[in-house]
Design an enzyme around this catalytic site. Structure first.
Site, PDB file in Angstrom:
ATOM      1  N   GLY A  54       4.209  13.850  -1.161  1.00  8.95           N
ATOM      2  CA  GLY A  54       3.887  12.897  -0.097  1.00  8.95           C
ATOM      3  C   GLY A  54       3.550  11.406  -0.678  1.00  8.95           C
ATOM      4  O   GLY A  54       3.295  11.177  -1.995  1.00  8.95           O
ATOM      5  N   LEU A  55       3.439  10.743   0.210  1.00  4.63           N
ATOM      6  CA  LEU A  55       3.165   9.098   0.090  1.00  4.63           C
ATOM      7  C   LEU A  55       2.013   9.001  -0.691  1.00  4.63           C
ATOM      8  O   LEU A  55       0.918   9.749  -0.497  1.00  4.63           O
ATOM      9  CB  LEU A  55       3.353   8.555   1.675  1.00  4.63           C
ATOM     10  CG  LEU A  55       4.553   8.318   2.023  1.00  4.63           C
ATOM     11  CD1 LEU A  55       4.627   7.695   3.499  1.00  4.63           C
ATOM     12  CD2 LEU A  55       5.921   7.453   1.376  1.00  4.63           C
ATOM     13  N   SER A  56       1.903   7.794  -1.103  1.00  2.99           N
ATOM     14  CA  SER A  56       0.535   7.215  -1.858  1.00  2.99           C
ATOM     15  C   SER A  56      -0.372   7.293  -0.421  1.00  2.99           C
ATOM     16  O   SER A  56       0.051   6.637   0.461  1.00  2.99           O
ATOM     17  CB  SER A  56       0.546   6.065  -2.424  1.00  2.99           C
ATOM     18  OG  SER A  56      -0.909   5.636  -2.786  1.00  2.99           O
ATOM     19  N   GLY A  57      -1.563   7.718  -0.535  1.00  4.20           N
ATOM     20  CA  GLY A  57      -2.360   7.743   0.735  1.00  4.20           C
ATOM     21  C   GLY A  57      -2.373   8.784   1.667  1.00  4.20           C
ATOM     22  O   GLY A  57      -3.096   9.093   2.477  1.00  4.20           O
ATOM     23  N   GLY A  63      -2.995  11.984   1.141  1.00  5.66           N
ATOM     24  CA  GLY A  63      -4.148  13.044   0.900  1.00  5.66           C
ATOM     25  C   GLY A  63      -3.569  14.031  -0.076  1.00  5.66           C
ATOM     26  O   GLY A  63      -4.636  15.036  -0.296  1.00  5.66           O
ATOM     27  N   LYS A  64      -2.754  13.896  -0.818  1.00  3.59           N
ATOM     28  CA  LYS A  64      -2.157  14.991  -1.747  1.00  3.59           C
ATOM     29  C   LYS A  64      -3.498  15.202  -2.745  1.00  3.59           C
ATOM     30  O   LYS A  64      -3.796  16.254  -3.027  1.00  3.59           O
ATOM     31  CB  LYS A  64      -1.215  14.314  -2.637  1.00  3.59           C
ATOM     32  CG  LYS A  64       0.182  14.049  -2.053  1.00  3.59           C
ATOM     33  CD  LYS A  64       1.143  13.783  -3.301  1.00  3.59           C
ATOM     34  CE  LYS A  64       0.721  12.591  -3.855  1.00  3.59           C
ATOM     35  NZ  LYS A  64       0.554  11.204  -3.060  1.00  3.59           N
ATOM     36  N   SER A  65      -3.781  14.376  -3.296  1.00  2.00           N
ATOM     37  CA  SER A  65      -5.035  14.384  -4.402  1.00  2.00           C
ATOM     38  C   SER A  65      -6.460  15.084  -3.840  1.00  2.00           C
ATOM     39  O   SER A  65      -6.671  15.889  -4.443  1.00  2.00           O
ATOM     40  CB  SER A  65      -5.197  13.118  -4.828  1.00  2.00           C
ATOM     41  OG  SER A  65      -4.324  12.859  -6.022  1.00  2.00           O
ATOM     42  N   SER A  79       6.233  12.201  -6.215  1.00  3.77           N
ATOM     43  CA  SER A  79       7.721  12.941  -6.524  1.00  3.77           C
ATOM     44  C   SER A  79       8.366  12.667  -5.243  1.00  3.77           C
ATOM     45  O   SER A  79       8.889  13.484  -4.623  1.00  3.77           O
ATOM     46  CB  SER A  79       7.236  14.367  -6.553  1.00  3.77           C
ATOM     47  OG  SER A  79       6.494  14.987  -5.892  1.00  3.77           O
TER      48      SER A  79
END
Lengths: 223, 223
Positions: free
Chosen positions: A35-38, A40-42, A126
Site C-alpha cells: 500500500g501507499l506510504s502512510g 498504515g502498513k507498518s 511494493s
C-alpha cells in the site's frame, strides 16, 4: 562416521521445513502488506506481530528499517565500507529496476523465513503488481498472503508520517508512489483492508482472524 | 485507536529481539562455517542443525542450495524471469567483487535471522577474510561465531564431492578457491575444526558444545 571422512556411505538427513513447523507449532508463511506510504502498513503489521507473538507464534517483521541499511543498502551506505565502484555496481536506488530488485530480494528472504517455519510479515510499498506476483509464484501455494492496505491517497497525504508527500509536492523528491510513480493495486489479494475507515487495531484483528481461519497458526498435522 | 487514524497519540510498541529470544528459549546468533569445497562445512552444519533441532532449538541453515537460486541468483536464473539487462545488472557471478556481494547479502540475511531469535548456520566457502570480518563487525558482539573447517586441500581434493577440483585441474572451470583463487583462513575464529582428522559427528559435537559453553542455547535472562 561422516560421509566425507571415509568409505562408509552415510545418508545426510537434513532438518526439513516440516520438522521446523512441528517444533514451532504452526505453519511458516509470508504475510505481505502492500500500500501507499502512510496507508498504515507498518502500524498494522506491527500490531499483527504483537498479537501473534502474544499467542506464542514465531514471527518476524521485515521493513525498511531492517532491510534498507543491510541487505538492500543504498549506494551511499555501501560506499563507506566497499568503495565507490562497488556501491555503483551493487547499491539499490529508487529507479523502477532497482525497486524491482529490492522487492525481489525481500521476497527471497521472506521465503527463507517461511521455510524456517516462521510467519514473516513484510511492510513495503511494493507498488508493482508484477513484482508481487513474481514472489507469489516463487513461493509454494498458500505461502503468500497478500494484504492490500487500501487507504485513499488523500488520507495518506494528510497523515504523511515521513513527510514524503510534502517533499514531493514541493518538488524536492521524485518518483514518489502515488504522486509521480504509479501504485498498482493487487488484482487478487487475500485481504483488502479499508485503511481509511477502520482503525489499525481493527485491521490487525482481521489479519489475525484470516490467519486463524486459513489454519496458518496450526501445523499441517494438527489441522 | 491506531496512531495513524486520528489525533490520539498511540505508542507503537514493536516486538523486540529480546521478546523473540524469550519465546524461543535461547539466543539468536550466526554460526558461520568457512572452509574449502569438500572441507565438510555442509555436512557438519547439517549435523549441528539436527542436534540443535533435537534439543528444541530454533535453527535455520543457509547454504548454496537455498541462496544461489533465489536471493543471490546468477545472471542466467534472473534472465529467465526478468530479461537480460536486468540479469546483467543484478545477477551474481563468481568474480571477486561478486563473491564479496554474495557473502555480504548472506551476512545481512543471517543477521535478520539472529534478530528473529534463530540460531542460523551458514555453510559457504567465504574465502576472503575481509568479507567475513565485515559481517562480524556489522553484527552485535557475540552474534558471530566463526567456525573454520580446516581440512587440508589434498583431502578436500580427494573427496571432491562436487567434482570441482577435477574440473579445475582439467582447466574446465576457473577461480576455484584453493586452486587458482586464494582461501584466507580466519585469524581469530571462535572454533577451528580439524576436518581432516576427526569425523563429522565429532566435529559437530564440538560446535554444539561450544554453543552450550557460551550459553547461546539459553536466553540472557536464564544465564
Amino acid at each position: 562416521m561422516g560421509n566425507e571422512s571415509g568409505g562408509v556411505h552415510w545418508h545426510e538427513q537434513s532438518v526439513t521445513r516440516d520438522d521446523r513447523e512441528t517444533l514451532n507449532g504452526h505453519t511458516g508463511c509470508v504475510v505481505w502488506f502492500t500500500g501507499l506510504s502512510g496507508s498504515g502498513k507498518s502500524t498494522v503489521a506491527n500490531l499483527v506481530d504483537r498479537t501473534l507473538h502474544g499467542l506464542g507464534v514465531h514471527t518476524f517483521l521485515l521493513d525498511g528499517d531492517n532491510v534498507r541499511h543491510g541487505l538492500n543498502a543504498t549506494p551511499s551506505i555501501l560506499c563507506e565500507f566497499y568503495g565507490e565502484a562497488y556501491a555503483d555496481r551493487f547499491g539499490l536506488g529508487f529507479s523502477k529496476e532497482d525497486r524491482t530488485e529490492n522487492i525481489r530480494r525481500i521476497g527471497a528472504v521472506a521465503g527463507l523465513f517461511a521455510a524456517a517455519g516462521v510467519i514473516v510479515l513484510t511492510a513495503f510499498v511494493s507498488p508493482y503488481r508484477s513484482d508481487r506476483d513474481a514472489i507469489r509464484e516463487q513461493l509454494g501455494a498458500g505461502d503468500f498472503v497478500e494484504v492490500f492496505v487500501d487507504t485513499p491517497l488523500e488520507i495518506c497525504e494528510q497523515r504523511d508520517p515521513k513527510g514524503l508527500y510534502q517533499k514531493a509536492r514541493a518538488g524536492e523528491i521524485k518518483n514518489l508512489t502515488g504522486i509521480d510513480d504509479p501504485y498498482e493495486p493487487p488484482a487478487n489479494a487475500e485481504l483488502v483492508l479499508a485503511g481509511g475507515e477502520d482503525d489499525a487495531e481493527a485491521l490487525a484483528e482481521m489479519v489475525v482472524a484470516y490467519l486463524q481461519r486459513t489454519k496458518k497458526l496450526q501445523t499441517a498435522k494438527t489441522r
